[in-house]
Design an enzyme around this catalytic site. Sequence first.
Site, mmCIF file in Angstrom:
data_model
loop_
_atom_site.group_PDB
_atom_site.id
_atom_site.type_symbol
_atom_site.label_atom_id
_atom_site.label_comp_id
_atom_site.label_asym_id
_atom_site.label_seq_id
_atom_site.Cartn_x
_atom_site.Cartn_y
_atom_site.Cartn_z
ATOM 1 N N TYR A 83 -25.166 0.245 -4.214
ATOM 2 C CA TYR A 83 -26.179 0.363 -5.272
ATOM 3 C C TYR A 83 -26.114 -0.833 -6.237
ATOM 4 C CZ TYR A 83 -29.369 2.267 -8.669
ATOM 5 O OH TYR A 83 -30.451 2.428 -9.503
ATOM 6 N N LYS A 110 0.862 -1.182 0.000
ATOM 7 C CA LYS A 110 0.000 0.000 0.000
ATOM 8 C C LYS A 110 0.895 1.227 0.000
ATOM 9 C CE LYS A 110 -4.520 0.857 0.499
ATOM 10 N NZ LYS A 110 -5.688 0.106 0.072
ATOM 11 N N GLY A 124 -25.758 1.963 3.219
ATOM 12 C CA GLY A 124 -24.882 2.677 2.286
ATOM 13 C C GLY A 124 -25.200 2.301 0.848
ATOM 14 N N GLY A 175 -23.757 3.614 -1.977
ATOM 15 C CA GLY A 175 -22.721 4.192 -2.832
ATOM 16 C C GLY A 175 -22.440 3.253 -3.997
ATOM 17 N N ASN A 176 -21.202 3.286 -4.469
ATOM 18 C CA ASN A 176 -20.843 2.480 -5.636
ATOM 19 C C ASN A 176 -21.137 1.007 -5.420
ATOM 20 O OD1 ASN A 176 -19.815 4.631 -7.184
ATOM 21 N ND2 ASN A 176 -18.008 4.668 -5.858
HETATM 22 P P1 NAD Z 1 -19.026 5.143 -1.601
HETATM 23 O O1 NAD Z 1 -18.408 6.310 -0.973
HETATM 24 O O2 NAD Z 1 -19.408 5.187 -3.043
HETATM 25 O O3 NAD Z 1 -20.356 4.725 -0.803
HETATM 26 C C1 NAD Z 1 -20.523 4.819 0.574
HETATM 27 C C2 NAD Z 1 -21.982 5.227 0.828
HETATM 28 O O4 NAD Z 1 -22.247 5.137 2.213
HETATM 29 C C3 NAD Z 1 -22.285 6.665 0.403
HETATM 30 O O5 NAD Z 1 -23.453 6.671 -0.406
HETATM 31 C C4 NAD Z 1 -22.514 7.384 1.726
HETATM 32 O O6 NAD Z 1 -23.445 8.445 1.620
HETATM 33 C C5 NAD Z 1 -23.054 6.243 2.574
HETATM 34 N N1 NAD Z 1 -22.942 6.439 4.029
HETATM 35 C C6 NAD Z 1 -21.959 7.046 4.723
HETATM 36 N N2 NAD Z 1 -22.237 6.995 6.039
HETATM 37 C C7 NAD Z 1 -23.402 6.325 6.175
HETATM 38 C C8 NAD Z 1 -24.209 5.948 7.276
HETATM 39 N N3 NAD Z 1 -23.874 6.253 8.538
HETATM 40 N N4 NAD Z 1 -25.352 5.264 7.052
HETATM 41 C C9 NAD Z 1 -25.722 4.947 5.790
HETATM 42 N N5 NAD Z 1 -25.001 5.294 4.697
HETATM 43 C C10 NAD Z 1 -23.861 5.970 4.893
HETATM 44 O O7 NAD Z 1 -18.034 3.919 -1.314
HETATM 45 P P2 NAD Z 1 -17.990 2.492 -2.015
HETATM 46 O O8 NAD Z 1 -16.954 2.492 -3.080
HETATM 47 O O9 NAD Z 1 -19.373 2.042 -2.346
HETATM 48 O O10 NAD Z 1 -17.418 1.618 -0.817
HETATM 49 C C11 NAD Z 1 -18.231 1.234 0.254
HETATM 50 C C12 NAD Z 1 -17.429 0.399 1.240
HETATM 51 O O11 NAD Z 1 -16.917 -0.742 0.584
HETATM 52 C C13 NAD Z 1 -16.208 1.109 1.837
HETATM 53 O O12 NAD Z 1 -16.024 0.639 3.156
HETATM 54 C C14 NAD Z 1 -15.060 0.635 0.958
HETATM 55 O O13 NAD Z 1 -13.830 0.694 1.649
HETATM 56 C C15 NAD Z 1 -15.476 -0.790 0.708
HETATM 57 N N6 NAD Z 1 -14.921 -1.394 -0.514
HETATM 58 C C16 NAD Z 1 -15.179 -0.842 -1.723
HETATM 59 C C17 NAD Z 1 -14.684 -1.431 -2.872
HETATM 60 C C18 NAD Z 1 -15.000 -0.869 -4.249
HETATM 61 O O14 NAD Z 1 -14.793 -1.582 -5.237
HETATM 62 N N7 NAD Z 1 -15.511 0.357 -4.349
HETATM 63 C C19 NAD Z 1 -13.883 -2.578 -2.772
HETATM 64 C C20 NAD Z 1 -13.652 -3.150 -1.521
HETATM 65 C C21 NAD Z 1 -14.176 -2.535 -0.392
#
Ligand code: NAD
Length: 369
Positions: A186, A80, A180, A182-183
């Site tokens: 959803y 990292k 949540g 998010g990406n």
């Molecule tokens: P993101 O930022 O797109 O989505 C996170 C969502 O959580 C946002 O919509 C935000 O508004 C919401 N949120 C924040 N606090 C909240 C709460 N208290 N209650 C409800 N919703 C809340 O992030 P992401 O890329 O979707 O990642 C989500 C999680 O998955 C993170 O922990 C990330 O480290 C992990 N992750 C992501 C990936 C990836 O491919 N994007 C891969 C491995 C792990």
Amino acid sequence: MSFELIEKHGEHEEVLFCHNKDVGLKAIIAIHNTALGPALGGTRMWNYKSETEALVDVLRLSKGMSYKAAAAGLNLGGGKAVIIGDNKTQKTEALFRAFGQYVNSLNGRYITAEDVGTSVKDMEYIYNETPWVTGIPPDLGGSGDPSPYTAHGVFQGMKACANEKFGSDALKGLRVAIQGLGNVGYHLCEFLYKEGAQLIVSDIDPIKIKKAVDTFGAKAVSPEEISSVECDIFAPCALGAGVNDQTLNKFKCKIIAGGANNVLAEDRHGMALKELGILYAPDYVINAGGLMNVFVELEGYSKERAHSHTLKIYQNLKQVFDIAKKENIPNHKAADHLAESRMATIGRLKQKHTGVAQRVFGSLKVENR
Ligand code: NAD
């Protein structure tokens, strides 16, 4: 001080401090373990309060990547990088190119990607200096947004959990509470909706909630309520530490399986879930789909191969559950055992460092340029 911290946080192979005064670069690259292959892990850009805080973060995160890759069955090690700085105001092309030169100096022992505070564009800058970067744009041979693959892996992992808990892979009719949207959250809704699951959703952003309600007929609840709703599966897909002293006694779910990293606030919460009879899918095992996706990029990207990699998460989780039952330990400990045993046994068979890996990954990658 730094050596003490390095010693305290595990047996890292190498820690590189990167400094370029002209462009304001202060970064640290940590290579935790290359027993299985080159160390892959993203670059985080964050306004750390101190250099010590940055060092602790990179040591912790790089170790996590070794475990994630090992449990995922990938021929990758863990690494990292962190760049100390404000990711809203201090990003420049020169900064990332200078950083790219440091990545290049490691000659493939460390491969970078996006993380919190860095974007595809930043990876493109790094790519000007080194081939050892993933998550570059699709038109340059990159894999693009990893989140659909992460979500697909989580979906497969949920099936393994349902099989373990209810004796069937079917998610149809099950109530899934998603924290949540998010990406990852959803895309997970999309897979679950197609499968016929009942969705209960929550986000701090009302626009995201409305979209999920309109598109999937989901029931919306407040962020405070989501961990205590009556459901079959609770899926943390927001920030870490969703399982903590406050939420532990509120859960009314039978399974916890989601995309978020660092779901357990503390190690002891994994034991507490076991005692409560809640099946926990260890975070780094179930959310490895994104890592699998960038791994495929190193071989020459194909969506089909990335998809078929994420299907393996089902079996990886089943393996974790079997170890947990056999050794009578909580699932998060079983995941660690799985990762550690693969690093030890396969690692021993391979020559440490990147002799083999560089030929496989390096030649392909360089030709792609
Ligand atoms: P993101 O930022 O797109 O989505 C996170 C969502 O959580 C946002 O919509 C935000 O508004 C919401 N949120 C924040 N606090 C909240 C709460 N208290 N209650 C409800 N919703 C809340 O992030 P992401 O890329 O979707 O990642 C989500 C999680 O998955 C993170 O922990 C990330 O480290 C992990 N992750 C992501 C990936 C990836 O491919 N994007 C891969 C491995 C792990």
